[in-house]
Structure formats: structure tokens, C-alpha cells
Design a protein around this motif. Sequence first.
Motif, mmCIF file in Angstrom:
data_model
loop_
_atom_site.group_PDB
_atom_site.id
_atom_site.type_symbol
_atom_site.label_atom_id
_atom_site.label_comp_id
_atom_site.label_asym_id
_atom_site.label_seq_id
_atom_site.Cartn_x
_atom_site.Cartn_y
_atom_site.Cartn_z
ATOM 1 N N ILE A 271 79.455 90.576 148.369
ATOM 2 C CA ILE A 271 79.099 91.802 147.649
ATOM 3 C C ILE A 271 80.172 92.183 146.642
ATOM 4 O O ILE A 271 79.885 92.764 145.597
ATOM 5 C CB ILE A 271 78.842 92.952 148.641
ATOM 6 C CG1 ILE A 271 77.747 92.562 149.644
ATOM 7 C CG2 ILE A 271 78.463 94.230 147.909
ATOM 8 C CD1 ILE A 271 76.409 92.261 149.022
ATOM 9 N N GLN B 188 67.575 93.774 149.071
ATOM 10 C CA GLN B 188 68.374 94.137 147.906
ATOM 11 C C GLN B 188 69.855 94.170 148.272
ATOM 12 O O GLN B 188 70.450 95.246 148.420
ATOM 13 C CB GLN B 188 67.926 95.504 147.372
ATOM 14 C CG GLN B 188 68.430 95.845 145.990
ATOM 15 C CD GLN B 188 67.803 94.984 144.914
ATOM 16 O OE1 GLN B 188 66.650 94.598 145.016
ATOM 17 N NE2 GLN B 188 68.559 94.668 143.879
ATOM 18 N N ASN C 43 73.342 94.551 147.585
ATOM 19 C CA ASN C 43 74.334 94.935 146.583
ATOM 20 C C ASN C 43 75.277 95.952 147.221
ATOM 21 O O ASN C 43 75.156 96.274 148.401
ATOM 22 C CB ASN C 43 73.654 95.513 145.328
ATOM 23 C CG ASN C 43 72.731 96.683 145.634
ATOM 24 O OD1 ASN C 43 73.101 97.600 146.376
ATOM 25 N ND2 ASN C 43 71.519 96.656 145.071
ATOM 26 N N ALA C 44 76.213 96.458 146.451
ATOM 27 C CA ALA C 44 77.246 97.330 147.013
ATOM 28 C C ALA C 44 76.649 98.602 147.615
ATOM 29 O O ALA C 44 77.034 99.034 148.702
ATOM 30 C CB ALA C 44 78.263 97.687 145.935
#
Length: 402
Positions: free
Chosen positions: A42, A98, A100-101
Motif C-alpha cells: 500500500i 479496492q 489502497n491507503a
Amino acid sequence: MTALRLVLTLPIFRLLAAVIGLVGCVNASIMPYQSLIGIERIGLSHAAFAAVMVLASAVAVTTSVYVGILSDQRANRRQIALVTASFGLAGAALMLMQPNALTFVIANGVLLPVGTSVFGQTFALNRLASGPHPQHREGIQATIRAAMSVMFLAMLVFWTFAFAAGVDVMAVYLSGALASLTLVALILGFWPRDGQTTWADRPSGLKLSRALAQLARPMVSLRLLCLGAVASSGILYMVLVSLIFEQAAGRGPSDVALYVGLVAGCEVPFMLLMPRYLAHIPRARLILIGTALYICHLVFMPVLAPTPAIWGMTLVAGLGGTAMLVLPISYYQDLLATQPGTAAALIALQKLVGDVFAAIAFTIGTALGGYALVALIGGGVALTGAVALWWLDARRPFAQPT
């Protein structure tokens, strides 16, 4: 053997063993790889990842305490277990869809930690359901807890071979999601409906402030601090094992996986045997004996890691760790005999206390020496907690249920 037979033959205990086993699957799938995914995949900084872990700890503790008290207030255990398990499913699914961060923070900092409260609710229900079998209560509880270790070990072995075959590390969220989905389905289909159980489960009616005040009583809080100190040795073990093996000549990641797996494997038979000794030895004394054995493994791990003798320490760690993993659950249940949900929430509070003690030991040890000093300080903290617990029970015993 009677307790094992009860777990295998009675539907309620089979359900609880399956639920706790699935919790072990989720934990073994996701928890060991969070740092790798968060930092390497990430792209979070070390500070940001640490902040997510602090958030996760705070959410897990707050949720466990709140739902534990709420389940005692209203006796709506099935509803609460279903909702919290669904949070865990949502967290794993979100990372699959999804990654992501932002989703990492939401999933690993909030949703998955909320899902961990199913662990406490499972043992709260077990406490109530084992009422008709008081002489086998400890054995039933130990057998159900052993299911978590078995599944944790199985998943650890599975991912060792899966990664060797080239499976991407993000797939851990797929196995976590599948285990969470199965967990939700089990609770939805087989968890006893609220108000329709064959055992008594009356709402406590205690307000939140009153229930929290009970946790703050010295009789409870002092014992929580002692058991948190004991638990810190297990937390330090998980922190130190890979670092120590990395520095040891001839050792590597495969040795870490083998060592951790052997320790978990040794815990299972000892969990099944542990209740036999409770009829002869007080629980606090068994915790003291187990802690003394466990810190031998912790303190000697830096010394023995480069030698073949390290593999013999897995037996010592498994035997000592059994007392630290199993006995606090029933200890808290006896401490708060009329509030099984709140008692189960103390496990989460114990982990928070253990995290603090472990962090202090790690910080001081690494600043003044190295990993060997960290292990020595951590062992001293754990032994002090176990001795203090034994002293408290000898001087001010609390009423044991008949």
C-alpha cells in the motif's frame, strides 16, 4: 475425554468450536501479513502503519467492552455476534475490492478490529451453555479454545506452501473473507436465538456507567494489570521471534514459520489436558507455573536460536503458553460470574495492558542493549505479574461459583 465428547456430540459446543476455529482462520490469514501489505504494497510509512495499529487496538478494546456490557444488559447475544462478524466480513471484502491507503485504514483500523469481538462473545455463550455441565466447564472451554490453535496452525501451513507456489500476498484477504462469510452464515443459521435458549440468560439491567464502575473496582483492575503483565510475554515473543532468528547464523524466515507452528501445535494437547490439573492446583498457581515456563523459552530464545536446542524450547513454550492462553478466560468469568459478556471483554483489555507493557520493555531493552535484554525485561515483567496475581488470590480470594 468427557469434555471432548461433549464438544463433539452437543450442537451448541460444536457450533462454538467451529466459530472460534473460523476466528483463528481469519486471524492467521490477515494478522501476520498486515505490516507487509500496509508498508510494502500500500505504501504507508512506518509511522502511518503504527498509527493504524494504535487505532485498531483502540477500536478492538472499545468495541469488546461495549458489546460485552450491552450483551449482558439486553441478553441479545446472537444479534450482537451477527453484527460484529459482519463488520469483519466487510473489512476483508473491502481490501479485496479496492486495496489502497484509505481502505487499508478503514478495513484494518476499524472494520476487522470490530469483528474480533466475536471471540469474547463466543466464550460468553460457552459460559452460559456449559452451566448444565459444571464439572466439565473448564474442559469444554479448553477444547473449544484448542480449535482456534488448530485452525491457526493449519492456515499457517497452508500459506507457507501457497506463498512458495507463487500466490500473491493480497490473497490473504480472500481466505479471510471466505472464513468471515462462513462465520456469518454459521451465526445466522445456528447461533441460538435470543430468549429461546435452554439455559437462563437474564438481562443484567446494569447501566453502562455502573458496569464500567465494576471493571474499575480494585478486585478487578488489579488482577487485570497482573494478567496483562503476564500476557506481555506472549506479545513480545511474536515481536522478537523473527528478529532474533534473522540475526542467528543459519536461520531464516522458514525457521520462524516452523518454530511458531511447532509452538502452536504443542499448545493443542496441553489445552486438552490442562483442566485435569485444575482440580488439584489453584488457577493462579497454574498461571504462575505456566508463566515461569514460558519466560524460560522467551529469555533463552536469543541464546539458543543458532543451536539445535532451540527446537526443544517449542515444548516448553507450548506448555507454558497454554496456561496463559486458556486460564485467564475462565478466571475472568469467575471474577464476574453474573456478567459473562463483560468478563469476556476483559480479554481485550488484558491485551491492551499487555501491549503497553511489551512496548515499554521493547523500548527500554533496545535502547540499553538488544533483543536479549528485551526478552529479559519482558520475562521479569511477566513473572512479577504472575507472582502478584498469586499473592492477590492468596490474600484476597474472590468468591468462586459452585
